[in-house]
Design a protein around this motif. Structure first.
Motif, mmCIF file in Angstrom:
data_model
loop_
_atom_site.group_PDB
_atom_site.id
_atom_site.type_symbol
_atom_site.label_atom_id
_atom_site.label_comp_id
_atom_site.label_asym_id
_atom_site.label_seq_id
_atom_site.Cartn_x
_atom_site.Cartn_y
_atom_site.Cartn_z
ATOM 1 N N GLU A 14 0.989 -1.277 -0.321
ATOM 2 C CA GLU A 14 -0.038 0.652 -0.016
ATOM 3 C C GLU A 14 0.755 0.998 0.240
ATOM 4 O O GLU A 14 1.946 1.211 -0.081
ATOM 5 C CB GLU A 14 -0.918 -0.080 1.554
ATOM 6 N N ARG A 15 0.282 2.631 -0.363
ATOM 7 C CA ARG A 15 0.795 3.975 -0.360
ATOM 8 C C ARG A 15 1.466 3.675 0.817
ATOM 9 O O ARG A 15 0.915 4.146 2.215
ATOM 10 C CB ARG A 15 -0.255 4.522 -0.768
ATOM 11 N N ARG A 16 2.702 4.151 0.981
ATOM 12 C CA ARG A 16 3.462 5.331 2.100
ATOM 13 C C ARG A 16 2.987 6.647 1.885
ATOM 14 O O ARG A 16 3.087 7.147 0.999
ATOM 15 C CB ARG A 16 5.124 4.328 2.100
ATOM 16 N N ILE A 17 3.367 6.873 2.330
ATOM 17 C CA ILE A 17 3.436 9.138 2.742
ATOM 18 C C ILE A 17 4.641 9.830 2.747
ATOM 19 O O ILE A 17 4.961 9.022 3.486
ATOM 20 C CB ILE A 17 2.003 9.411 3.959
ATOM 21 N N SER A 18 4.737 10.822 2.885
ATOM 22 C CA SER A 18 5.541 11.681 3.055
ATOM 23 C C SER A 18 5.801 11.906 4.086
ATOM 24 O O SER A 18 4.774 12.879 4.928
ATOM 25 C CB SER A 18 6.149 12.673 2.043
ATOM 26 N N THR A 19 6.828 13.148 4.373
ATOM 27 C CA THR A 19 7.082 13.555 5.505
ATOM 28 C C THR A 19 6.706 14.115 5.684
ATOM 29 O O THR A 19 6.110 15.025 6.585
ATOM 30 C CB THR A 19 8.672 14.346 5.210
ATOM 31 N N ARG A 20 6.007 15.752 5.010
ATOM 32 C CA ARG A 20 5.402 16.549 4.519
ATOM 33 C C ARG A 20 3.764 15.838 5.615
ATOM 34 O O ARG A 20 2.654 16.756 6.121
ATOM 35 C CB ARG A 20 5.274 17.637 3.246
ATOM 36 N N GLU A 21 3.049 15.309 4.652
ATOM 37 C CA GLU A 21 2.193 14.569 4.961
ATOM 38 C C GLU A 21 2.053 13.761 6.074
ATOM 39 O O GLU A 21 0.874 14.156 7.380
ATOM 40 C CB GLU A 21 1.456 13.568 4.373
ATOM 41 N N THR A 22 3.016 13.195 7.079
ATOM 42 C CA THR A 22 2.793 12.878 8.294
ATOM 43 C C THR A 22 3.229 14.147 8.675
ATOM 44 O O THR A 22 2.879 13.703 10.525
ATOM 45 C CB THR A 22 4.566 12.000 8.282
ATOM 46 N N ALA A 23 3.574 15.108 8.662
ATOM 47 C CA ALA A 23 4.291 16.125 9.678
ATOM 48 C C ALA A 23 2.670 16.875 9.511
ATOM 49 O O ALA A 23 1.964 17.088 11.076
ATOM 50 C CB ALA A 23 4.630 17.522 9.447
ATOM 51 N N LEU A 25 -0.545 14.813 9.672
ATOM 52 C CA LEU A 25 -0.831 14.155 10.265
ATOM 53 C C LEU A 25 -1.294 13.993 11.624
ATOM 54 O O LEU A 25 -2.063 14.053 12.481
ATOM 55 C CB LEU A 25 -0.945 13.001 9.519
ATOM 56 N N LEU A 26 0.453 14.362 12.142
ATOM 57 C CA LEU A 26 0.468 14.934 13.540
ATOM 58 C C LEU A 26 0.613 15.920 13.866
ATOM 59 O O LEU A 26 0.814 15.493 15.161
ATOM 60 C CB LEU A 26 2.273 14.163 13.341
ATOM 61 N N GLY A 27 0.396 17.179 13.035
ATOM 62 C CA GLY A 27 0.236 17.926 14.279
ATOM 63 C C GLY A 27 1.743 18.658 14.003
ATOM 64 O O GLY A 27 1.891 19.681 15.151
ATOM 65 N N VAL A 28 2.565 18.685 14.051
ATOM 66 C CA VAL A 28 4.055 19.441 13.682
ATOM 67 C C VAL A 28 4.614 19.315 12.808
ATOM 68 O O VAL A 28 4.354 19.184 11.655
ATOM 69 C CB VAL A 28 4.614 17.737 14.815
ATOM 70 N N LYS A 29 5.714 20.331 13.195
ATOM 71 C CA LYS A 29 6.858 20.027 12.158
ATOM 72 C C LYS A 29 7.523 19.323 11.668
ATOM 73 O O LYS A 29 7.894 17.808 12.131
ATOM 74 C CB LYS A 29 7.622 21.600 12.596
ATOM 75 N N PRO A 30 8.211 19.200 10.346
ATOM 76 C CA PRO A 30 8.120 18.836 9.743
ATOM 77 C C PRO A 30 9.728 18.107 10.527
ATOM 78 O O PRO A 30 10.396 16.450 10.761
ATOM 79 C CB PRO A 30 8.816 18.620 8.101
ATOM 80 N N GLU A 31 10.270 19.037 11.238
ATOM 81 C CA GLU A 31 12.061 18.677 12.768
ATOM 82 C C GLU A 31 11.734 17.496 12.918
ATOM 83 O O GLU A 31 12.570 17.001 13.755
ATOM 84 C CB GLU A 31 11.987 19.831 12.518
ATOM 85 N N THR A 32 9.717 17.982 13.986
ATOM 86 C CA THR A 32 9.812 16.885 15.003
ATOM 87 C C THR A 32 9.214 15.663 14.498
ATOM 88 O O THR A 32 9.533 14.572 15.275
ATOM 89 C CB THR A 32 8.444 17.274 15.051
ATOM 90 N N VAL A 33 9.017 15.753 13.419
ATOM 91 C CA VAL A 33 9.292 13.906 12.696
ATOM 92 C C VAL A 33 10.223 13.003 12.856
ATOM 93 O O VAL A 33 10.373 12.324 12.973
ATOM 94 C CB VAL A 33 8.473 14.480 10.981
ATOM 95 N N TYR A 34 11.015 13.859 12.183
ATOM 96 C CA TYR A 34 12.635 12.828 11.953
ATOM 97 C C TYR A 34 13.008 12.954 13.406
ATOM 98 O O TYR A 34 13.803 11.617 13.357
ATOM 99 C CB TYR A 34 13.796 13.772 11.388
ATOM 100 N N ALA A 35 12.749 13.728 14.601
ATOM 101 C CA ALA A 35 13.150 13.332 16.414
ATOM 102 C C ALA A 35 11.633 12.513 16.365
ATOM 103 O O ALA A 35 12.571 11.415 17.332
ATOM 104 C CB ALA A 35 12.060 14.989 16.535
ATOM 105 N N TYR A 36 10.671 11.912 15.652
ATOM 106 C CA TYR A 36 10.356 10.310 16.266
ATOM 107 C C TYR A 36 11.398 9.479 15.696
ATOM 108 O O TYR A 36 11.281 8.259 16.444
ATOM 109 C CB TYR A 36 8.619 10.974 16.084
ATOM 110 N N VAL A 37 11.611 9.913 14.330
ATOM 111 C CA VAL A 37 12.122 8.310 14.149
ATOM 112 C C VAL A 37 13.737 8.072 14.710
ATOM 113 O O VAL A 37 14.083 6.979 15.410
ATOM 114 C CB VAL A 37 12.811 9.278 12.604
#
Length: 421
Positions: A14-23, A25-37
């Motif tokens: 199934e389709r995966r989503i980009s960093t922007r879409e992830t941010a 959905l989570l209501g955060v900045k892209p930098e925070t997405v990578y902090a989660y990683v």
């Protein structure tokens, strides 16, 4: 009987989503997405030819739900967390190994075949596990040196440590090396236990070898099949307490022997692997007194939970108990123990609507086979070792040390005076 072909698991497409879409959905900045990683709360993947990381939308949704439950909407590594796994699913009073009904697997395939399925997603019909003397000899010597009153888990844990010390390649964490360890460690654990039957032969299916270490009775075909089925049913059960301990050890890149030792340490608790021993003694008392009524009354009067009843993951009937009870009905000499178990469940039902669980079914097997009360603990530990190896392999594929929650400190706030001053 044990010859049905199984499907080979396929990768999710199934389709995966980009960093922007992830941010978003989570209501955060892209930098925070990578902090989660970096903290191991999200996993990312760079697609071939792609310019950025992609994320599993289901994993992102799960993190978003957890964040929403956190205080002030913030995420905490110490909060409720889940572990992505492709091994076992428990759903609506049924459970599945790699998507295949586990009770059907246990009915049609041997313990060793189920272990291979759990480890690799491939079936190896007729496979049996054998242990080299270089592994068995030190394990037996170590176990023989223990006090006579040592528990089965004590013996298995010491055997695992001895086998590890004899394996100079134990720190090789590659999949092929760990699989090789698994295929020799499990039979080593069994071989290290002292046989009760002196005419035993250490060959053939693992259940046959284990039988000779649990009872002095001559085995019949149906009883051996019941023991093998019990091993298959108990191979894994998602993130039980012992399995979580195994994954924490594997996250720290402990070798497979050490990860199994971590599981054995947790298994010894009376609320986990030793629970069938409590049910075993309950059944013996019911058989001795002729009815479950006074036995259950004594348990309730003492404020104790009646062993062998209920399971937090199954509002209805435990599917493992149902499968094992059906087979035990065919076992010679099992009728009295089965009747006692039914009496326990029916009597307790007047007080609370709980169904029999696998501990009670395992107790019927051990009582009917003339095994000691500790035999169920041995069966449970040997069976679950295969599941622990599966989780160890899966955890080796994740980011190291990701299972590092933060403590929620509730003690005295600093600065405090030095003690004794």
């Amino acid at each position: 009987m044990r010859d049905r072909e199984l499907p080979v698991p396929t990768r999710d497409v199934e389709r995966r989503i980009s960093t922007r879409e992830t941010a978003e959905l989570l209501g955060v900045k892209p930098e925070t997405v990578y902090a989660y990683v970096s903290r191991g709360q999200l996993s990312s993947r760079r697609e071939p030819g792609g310019r950025g990381s992609t994320f599993d939308p289901h994993e992102v949704e799960a993190l978003a739900r957890r964040n929403g439950r956190g205080a002030g909407g913030s995420s905490s590594a110490a909060g409720d967390f889940s572990v992505r796994t492709r091994i076992t699913l428990i759903d609506q009073d049924r459970y599945y190994f790699r998507g295949v009904d586990a009770t059907e697997l246990a009915a049609r395939h041997s313990y060793e075949e189920i272990a291979e399925w759990l480890w690799t997603g491939r079936l190896r019909p007729g496979v049996t596990f054998t242990a080299p003397e270089a592994s068995v000899a030190p394990a037996r010597r170590a176990v023989d040196a223990l006090p006579e009153h040592s528990s089965p888990t004590d013996r298995l844990r010491v055997a695992a440590i001895a086998a590890a010390a004899a394996d100079p390649l134990r720190f090789d964490l590659s999949e092929s090396a760990v699989l090789g360890t698994a295929r020799t460690l499990i039979p080593t654990l069994v071989a290290a236990l002292a046989p009760v039957r002196h005419d035993h032969r250490d060959e053939g299916p693992l259940a046959h070898r284990l039988w000779a270490r649990l009872t002095g009775r001559s085995p019949d075909e149906v009883s051996l099949r019941a023991l093998d089925t019990a091993l298959g049913l108990l191979v894994d059960h998602d993130l039980a307490a012992s399995t979580l301990a195994v994954r924490v050890a594997a996250s720290a890149r402990a070798h497979a022997y050490a990860a199994v030792s971590a599981g054995l340490g947790v298994l010894e608790g009376p609320l986990h692997g030793a629970a069938s021993g409590l049910a075993h003694r309950l059944l013996l008392e019911v058989l001795d007194r002729g009815t479950a009524v006074p036995v259950i009354a004594d348990e309730l009067r003492a404020g104790r939970r009646v062993p062998g009843l209920g399971h937090r993951l199954y509002p209805g009937e435990d599917p493992r108990a149902r499968a094992l009870f059906a087979l035990l009905a065919e076992v010679p000499h099992a009728a009295p123990a089965l009747a006692a178990a039914q009496d326990v469940a029916a009597t307790a039902a007047r007080h609370t609507p709980l169904h029999a669980n696998v501990d009670l079914a395992l107790a019927v097997l051990t009582v009917a086979s003339g095994m000691p009360s500790t035999a169920g603990e041995t069966v449970f530990a040997v069976a679950r070792t295969a599941g622990w190896i599966a989780h160890t392999l899966e955890e080796y594929g994740e980011r190291p040390l990701r299972m590092r929650p933060s403590g929620h400190y509730v003690g005295a706030r600093p600065p405090q005076p030095l003690p004794g001053g």
